[in-house]
Design a protein around this motif. Structure first.
Motif, mmCIF file in Angstrom:
data_model
loop_
_atom_site.group_PDB
_atom_site.id
_atom_site.type_symbol
_atom_site.label_atom_id
_atom_site.label_comp_id
_atom_site.label_asym_id
_atom_site.label_seq_id
_atom_site.Cartn_x
_atom_site.Cartn_y
_atom_site.Cartn_z
ATOM 1 N N UNK A 1 66.825 -11.659 -59.656
ATOM 2 C CA UNK A 1 67.588 -11.279 -58.464
ATOM 3 C C UNK A 1 66.824 -11.650 -57.204
ATOM 4 N N UNK A 2 65.516 -11.359 -57.194
ATOM 5 C CA UNK A 2 64.721 -11.644 -55.985
ATOM 6 C C UNK A 2 64.757 -13.133 -55.667
ATOM 7 N N UNK A 3 64.661 -13.975 -56.691
ATOM 8 C CA UNK A 3 64.680 -15.428 -56.466
ATOM 9 C C UNK A 3 66.052 -15.869 -55.959
ATOM 10 N N UNK A 4 67.118 -15.389 -56.597
ATOM 11 C CA UNK A 4 68.464 -15.816 -56.202
ATOM 12 C C UNK A 4 68.804 -15.314 -54.800
ATOM 13 N N UNK A 5 68.435 -14.067 -54.498
ATOM 14 C CA UNK A 5 68.779 -13.488 -53.194
ATOM 15 C C UNK A 5 67.981 -14.170 -52.076
ATOM 16 N N UNK A 6 66.714 -14.526 -52.351
ATOM 17 C CA UNK A 6 65.915 -15.253 -51.357
ATOM 18 C C UNK A 6 66.476 -16.638 -51.119
ATOM 19 N N UNK A 7 66.839 -17.310 -52.188
ATOM 20 C CA UNK A 7 67.388 -18.665 -52.036
ATOM 21 C C UNK A 7 68.696 -18.607 -51.249
ATOM 22 N N UNK A 8 69.510 -17.599 -51.527
ATOM 23 C CA UNK A 8 70.777 -17.450 -50.805
ATOM 24 C C UNK A 8 70.536 -17.159 -49.330
ATOM 25 N N UNK A 9 69.561 -16.277 -49.044
ATOM 26 C CA UNK A 9 69.264 -15.917 -47.651
ATOM 27 C C UNK A 9 68.759 -17.132 -46.877
ATOM 28 N N UNK A 10 67.916 -17.947 -47.524
ATOM 29 C CA UNK A 10 67.398 -19.142 -46.845
ATOM 30 C C UNK A 10 68.538 -20.107 -46.524
ATOM 31 N N UNK A 11 69.430 -20.298 -47.486
ATOM 32 C CA UNK A 11 70.550 -21.223 -47.254
ATOM 33 C C UNK A 11 71.438 -20.709 -46.117
ATOM 34 N N UNK A 12 71.706 -19.405 -46.124
ATOM 35 C CA UNK A 12 72.503 -18.823 -45.038
ATOM 36 C C UNK A 12 71.802 -18.984 -43.700
#
Ligand SMILES: *Cc1c(COP(=O)(O)O)cnc(C)c1O
Length: 405
Positions: free
Chosen positions: A275-286
């Protein structure tokens, strides 16, 4: 001997069938919740222990180590041991009934007359608690711009400062504080360092390996990750007198997390690294997509190279910059509030770190004295498709009244 006064994440981590934290990666340790097998049934998911009391041995001893469920509980300890292994906490971890209960225990463990240095940008509930309650405990608190280690050095009162409280990234402005440098300054002055690491989790930052003495989380957020448990945790670098005082405060004041919540927390922790990896990657893209949006005047996210704390963040964070970001809406406060009113996919709600994405206008929550500008929206990125999240926010920003004002 009763173990009720000595919770330990260290020795138990090598229990039968358990995984030794030195030998395996955080992802592996979390996935198997340390690989423990129930010794009675050989269940691969440890049971939920609800009993509040335990049978004494004929000689009146408690050889199992458990006597009563207020100071300690086996299910609560399962979750503590996973967190202690992930934080590399020699002293272990202590779960509390909320993040606030964990944080305030640290201040209550200080002595009357002690001086504390805290950040200007921090969880508003704890800032308000410090403003209202610290004087009653006879603690002096100075709030400083923690992003500048020299401001911490300047605020030290020799012989008086006993605690430096860091929160990085700071909620909700995403300010970055240098844990290693501040820890050096504090140690030279004889003060402890505690880090509220709620916004990153031990997957992205391990404050104890950077010199901090204590790490605190609102486990309500990404540690549990499913927005269905309120919990808090402290993890300690040293099993010293201060740690024993925290153990005594939790036990004596009755602040332990209940076993059912702890059971859910273990279940959440198993997927924390993913979750931490996916949520960080999503936040960076946003953050990247929003930074060129005409209705957004600023994106506050430490993963962006133009963020003032980017270099420090890149040094002390690993594998991502976290799920939390903030945007400032070009049309001001009215446009920000209207943007939050128009989202359909994002959920307009408080809290952070869950699998579902949340949006909130913070200035109206925090009230007078907040360092939050009125045009700011805090975003907690979940695990949805980040392009869906962008599309929803783009439509809300574009349609918001006041945007062109
Ligand atoms: C939510 C939060 C807290 C308080 O935690 P509770 O579990 O709500 O008591 C403390 N610090 C930060 C950074 C938070 O986001």
């Amino acid at each position: 001997m009763s173990r009720s006064n000595a919770p330990h994440g260290d020795s138990d981590a090598t229990a039968p069938h358990g995984l030794s934290p030195e030998a395996w990666s955080p992802r592996t340790l979390a996935a198997q919740a340390l690989g423990r097998i129930d010794p009675v049934t050989r269940a691969v998911v440890p049971p939920l222990h609800l009993s509040t009391t335990y049978l004494r041995d004929p000689d009146n001893a408690y050889r199992s180590g458990f006597s009563y469920a207020r100071p300690d509980n086996a299910t609560t300890r399962e979750a503590e041991d996973v967190i202690a292994a992930l934080e590399r906490a020699e002293a272990g971890a202590l779960l509390f009934g909320s993040g606030m209960a964990a944080a305030t225990a640290v201040f209550c463990a200080l002595e009357r007359g002690d001086h504390v240095i805290a950040p200007e940008v921090m969880y508003w509930g704890l800032r308000r608690w410090l403003q209202q309650e610290a004087p009653r405990l006879d603690l002096a608190v100075d709030f400083v711009p923690m992003q500048d280690p020299e401001a911490v050095r300047a605020a030290i009162r020799p012989g008086k400062t006993r605690l430096v409280w860091i929160e990085t990234p700071g909620n909700p402005l995403c300010t970055i504080s240098d844990i290693a440098r501040i820890s050096e300054i504090a140690r030279a002055a004889g003060a402890r360092v505690a880090v509220d690491s709620t916004a990153v989790s031990p997957i992205l930052t391990r404050p104890l390996t950077l010199g901090a003495d204590l790490v605190m989380h609102s486990a309500t957020k990404i540690l549990n990750g499913h927005s269905d448990v309120v919990a808090g945790v402290l993890a300690g670098a040293h099993k010293d007198a201060f740690w024993e005082r925290l153990v005594a405060i939790r036990g004596g004041w009755g602040a332990i997390l209940g076993p059912f919540e702890a059971y859910l927390l273990v279940r959440g922790l198993r997927t924390l690294p993913l979750r931490a990896a996916a949520q960080s990657a999503g936040a960076l893209r946003l953050a990247q997509r929003l930074s060129t949006h005409p209705r957004v005047s600023a994106v506050l996210y430490p993963g962006l190279p133009n963020h003032p704390g980017h270099a420090v963040a890149a040094r002390q964070m690993e594998g991502g910059f976290g799920f939390m970001l903030a945007i400032r809406v070009a049309g001001g406060e009215a446009a920000a509030i209207d943007t939050a009113a128009r989202v359909r996919l994002w959920k307009r709600a408080t809290s952070l770190g869950g699998v579902e994405s949340l949006i909130e206008h913070r200035a109206s929550v925090e009230g007078p004295g907040t360092p939050c500008p009125p045009d700011l929206l805090r975003l907690s990125t979940g695990i949805e498709d980040p392009d869906d999240l962008f599309r929803d926010l783009d439509a809300a920003l574009t349609g918001a009244h006041g945007s062109t004002a």
